[in-house]
Scaffold this motif. Structure first.
Motif, PDB file in Angstrom:
ATOM      1  N   VAL A 266       0.806  -1.220   0.000  1.00  0.00           N
ATOM      2  CA  VAL A 266       0.000   0.000   0.000  1.00  0.00           C
ATOM      3  C   VAL A 266       0.843   1.276   0.000  1.00  0.00           C
ATOM      4  O   VAL A 266       0.377   2.335  -0.423  1.00  0.00           O
ATOM      5  N   GLY A 267       2.072   1.217   0.486  1.00  0.00           N
ATOM      6  CA  GLY A 267       2.909   2.415   0.605  1.00  0.00           C
ATOM      7  C   GLY A 267       3.170   3.064  -0.753  1.00  0.00           C
ATOM      8  O   GLY A 267       3.232   2.382  -1.774  1.00  0.00           O
ATOM      9  N   GLY A 268       3.309   4.379  -0.739  1.00  0.00           N
ATOM     10  CA  GLY A 268       3.535   5.103  -1.995  1.00  0.00           C
ATOM     11  C   GLY A 268       4.728   4.565  -2.769  1.00  0.00           C
ATOM     12  O   GLY A 268       4.683   4.414  -3.990  1.00  0.00           O
ATOM     13  N   TRP A 269       5.794   4.209  -2.047  1.00  0.00           N
ATOM     14  CA  TRP A 269       6.999   3.711  -2.737  1.00  0.00           C
ATOM     15  C   TRP A 269       6.710   2.383  -3.438  1.00  0.00           C
ATOM     16  O   TRP A 269       7.224   2.118  -4.526  1.00  0.00           O
ATOM     17  N   GLU A 274       5.593  -0.670  -8.547  1.00  0.00           N
ATOM     18  CA  GLU A 274       4.761  -1.483  -9.430  1.00  0.00           C
ATOM     19  C   GLU A 274       4.363  -0.705 -10.691  1.00  0.00           C
ATOM     20  O   GLU A 274       4.343  -1.264 -11.798  1.00  0.00           O
ATOM     21  N   ALA A 275       4.057   0.590 -10.508  1.00  0.00           N
ATOM     22  CA  ALA A 275       3.665   1.409 -11.662  1.00  0.00           C
ATOM     23  C   ALA A 275       4.812   1.505 -12.665  1.00  0.00           C
ATOM     24  O   ALA A 275       4.594   1.502 -13.884  1.00  0.00           O
ATOM     25  N   LYS A 296       7.474   9.770  -9.548  1.00  0.00           N
ATOM     26  CA  LYS A 296       7.470  10.385  -8.212  1.00  0.00           C
ATOM     27  C   LYS A 296       6.046  10.336  -7.655  1.00  0.00           C
ATOM     28  O   LYS A 296       5.088  10.033  -8.396  1.00  0.00           O
ATOM     29  N   GLY A 297       5.934  10.662  -6.359  1.00  0.00           N
ATOM     30  CA  GLY A 297       4.621  10.622  -5.710  1.00  0.00           C
ATOM     31  C   GLY A 297       3.585  11.448  -6.449  1.00  0.00           C
ATOM     32  O   GLY A 297       2.427  11.039  -6.592  1.00  0.00           O
ATOM     33  N   ALA A 298       4.001  12.613  -6.956  1.00  0.00           N
ATOM     34  CA  ALA A 298       3.050  13.493  -7.641  1.00  0.00           C
ATOM     35  C   ALA A 298       2.505  12.826  -8.908  1.00  0.00           C
ATOM     36  O   ALA A 298       1.344  13.048  -9.288  1.00  0.00           O
ATOM     37  N   LEU A 340      -8.189   9.752   7.886  1.00  0.00           N
ATOM     38  CA  LEU A 340      -7.171   9.392   6.904  1.00  0.00           C
ATOM     39  C   LEU A 340      -6.323  10.626   6.609  1.00  0.00           C
ATOM     40  O   LEU A 340      -6.860  11.689   6.286  1.00  0.00           O
ATOM     41  N   GLY A 341      -5.008  10.481   6.722  1.00  0.00           N
ATOM     42  CA  GLY A 341      -4.115  11.602   6.422  1.00  0.00           C
ATOM     43  C   GLY A 341      -2.949  11.148   5.567  1.00  0.00           C
ATOM     44  O   GLY A 341      -2.819   9.967   5.240  1.00  0.00           O
ATOM     45  N   GLY A 342      -2.094  12.099   5.202  1.00  0.00           N
ATOM     46  CA  GLY A 342      -0.906  11.765   4.409  1.00  0.00           C
ATOM     47  C   GLY A 342      -1.093  12.102   2.943  1.00  0.00           C
ATOM     48  O   GLY A 342      -2.144  12.584   2.507  1.00  0.00           O
ATOM     49  N   GLY A 343      -0.056  11.821   2.169  1.00  0.00           N
ATOM     50  CA  GLY A 343      -0.010  12.212   0.753  1.00  0.00           C
ATOM     51  C   GLY A 343      -1.134  11.640  -0.089  1.00  0.00           C
ATOM     52  O   GLY A 343      -1.479  12.194  -1.136  1.00  0.00           O
TER      53      GLY A 343
END
Ligand code: ZN
Length: 425
Positions: A266-269, A274-275, A296-298, A340-343
């Motif tokens: 689930v983590g952004g990294w 996978e992407a 990148k995250g964006a 729910l919080g975070g990027g």
């Protein structure tokens, strides 16, 4: 100095500390309230209130509603009596702020910075941000400093313990480093705990109910506030849910070295990993890769907002997997609010909607009853507000207050308050 040699507070500080504490906590608004709640004689209350006003720890507010006689002036805590520094470190950014004693941000600085650079260069950057803020605000003598770090923090010592994303930081004490540079007590906590504390104390709506805060960004974390207190557990590791095992797939390798962790799914990294591998299935990812070489995250947020099929698949799968873990946590602790919080919030409302649906499917009726599920209201400054509240809160507990209240300020007693803090946090 041994604990036995700790100077005892002057005998008369306890009633003064009690008066300040009753007003600060909102339990007392008038001298009449103070007499009723403190058990002190009316004359003693009047003297202590005058003393607290003179020291600048209390101030007059509006007139209280009349109860038949003369209207009383209300009292309130003077949050501007001093200031604290708050620092929140993420995997790739640092936010620093000067706050008043109620957690209001007076000024802040933000810097994109990788914690992988290591402790010494990173702490120098932190100090640089604090220096800039001190020059700009004139607030150069903080009463205390609160720090949030993106890793497991042993709360009693402020040391990081085997942080998966912070090479070179194992055993490092941000407290010791800052104590060498500032004459102020320093408290260090995990970043998600402080985001939870900030949201619970200063977020909206504020209803005082128990709150489970889940941060989904590069990493995953949780913070639980019950009866207004953070659950830290025996060593400070409570809420570190990122490494709960959610799959037996040996190919799901996590940054911690184990396999099958929640964060590795689930983590952004993990999503970016996978992407990148499957970019041929996602036009938005393929375009981003062509444009700047790595995702990148964006890019994840933009791909979701553009309706990229691969991005939506990854997001929905993440929400469902996280919801499974979250439902278990909710069934266990039955909070009033799930935040729910975070990027992940930058990807729009879809993740929260999926999370909410699955959570309500999987939680028991009594847990679902009156459960509010919402996005964090303090997206930008929630963590530094939590850091400021950690610092101010530790100075202002009744036992700590008793140690310095008669001087009107804790300045000059950093060592005492730091050592004493093990008893008060
Ligand atoms: Zn892991």
């Amino acid at each position: 100095m041994s604990p036995a040699a700790t100077p005892l507070p002057a005998l008369d500080t306890a009633p003064l500390a009690l008066v300040v504490d009753l007003v600060r906590s909102g339990r007392a608004r008038t001298r009449r309230d103070l007499v009723a709640l403190s058990g002190l004689p009316r004359k003693a209350v009047a003297q202590r209130v005058d003393q607290a006003l003179e020291l600048g720890l209390l101030e007059h507010g509006d007139l209280a509603p009349s109860e038949g006689g003369r209207q009383a002036r209300t009292l309130r805590f003077h949050a501007g009596a001093g200031h604290v520094y708050g620092v929140l470190m993420g995997a790739s950014e640092i936010t620093a702020a000067v706050l008043d004693l109620s957690g209001t941000v007076l000024d802040s600085e933000h810097l994109d910075w990788s914690v992988e650079t290591g402790p010494e260069p990173t702490m120098k950057q932190v100090d640089g941000l604090l220096e800039t803020l001190a020059e700009r605000t004139g607030a150069d003598t903080p009463w205390a400093i609160g720090v949030g770090l993106p890793g497991p923090v042993e709360f009693a010592t402020g040391k990081l313990v085997a942080p998966p994303i912070m090479p070179g930081w194992d055993g490092f004490s941000a407290r010791s480093w800052l104590r060498d540079h500032h004459d102020a007590p320093v408290w260090v906590d995990n970043d998600t705990n402080l985001m939870a504390l900030g949201e619970w104390s200063r977020g909206t709506p504020h209803d005082g109910r128990d709150m489970l805060y889940i941060k989904v960004g590069t990493g995953i974390g949780a913070g639980l506030v019950t009866h207004g207190r953070l659950l830290r557990g025996e060593h400070g590791a409570a809420g570190d849910i990122g490494h709960i095992r959610v799959t037996d797939d040996p190919g799901t390798v996590c940054r911690c070295g184990r396999t099958g962790c929640l964060e590795a799914v689930v983590g952004g990294w993990a999503l970016l990993r996978e992407a990148t591998a499957r970019a041929a299935e996602g036009p938005a990812f393929a375009a981003a890769l062509r444009d700047h070489g790595e995702l990148k995250g964006a890019d994840l947020g933009n791909a979701v907002l553009a309706g990229d099929p691969l991005a939506l698949e990854l997001l929905d799968r993440s929400a469902t997997v996280l919801a499974g873990v979250t439902a278990n946590l909710l069934n266990f602790c039955n909070p009033g609010t799930l935040v729910l919080g975070g990027g992940v919030l930058k990807t729009g409302p879809r993740f929260l909607e999926r999370l909410r649906d699955t959570v309500f499917e999987r939680c028991t009726d009594l847990v679902c009853r009156d459960l509010t599920v919402r996005a964090a209201s303090l997206t930008e400054h929630g963590g530094v507000i939590g850091a400021g509240l950690l610092a101010a809160g530790n100075l202002l507990t009744l036992p700590a207050l008793t140690r310095w209240v008669d001087r009107g300020s804790p300045l000059g007693q950093a060592a005492l308050l730091q050592r004493f803090s093990a008893e008060i946090v």
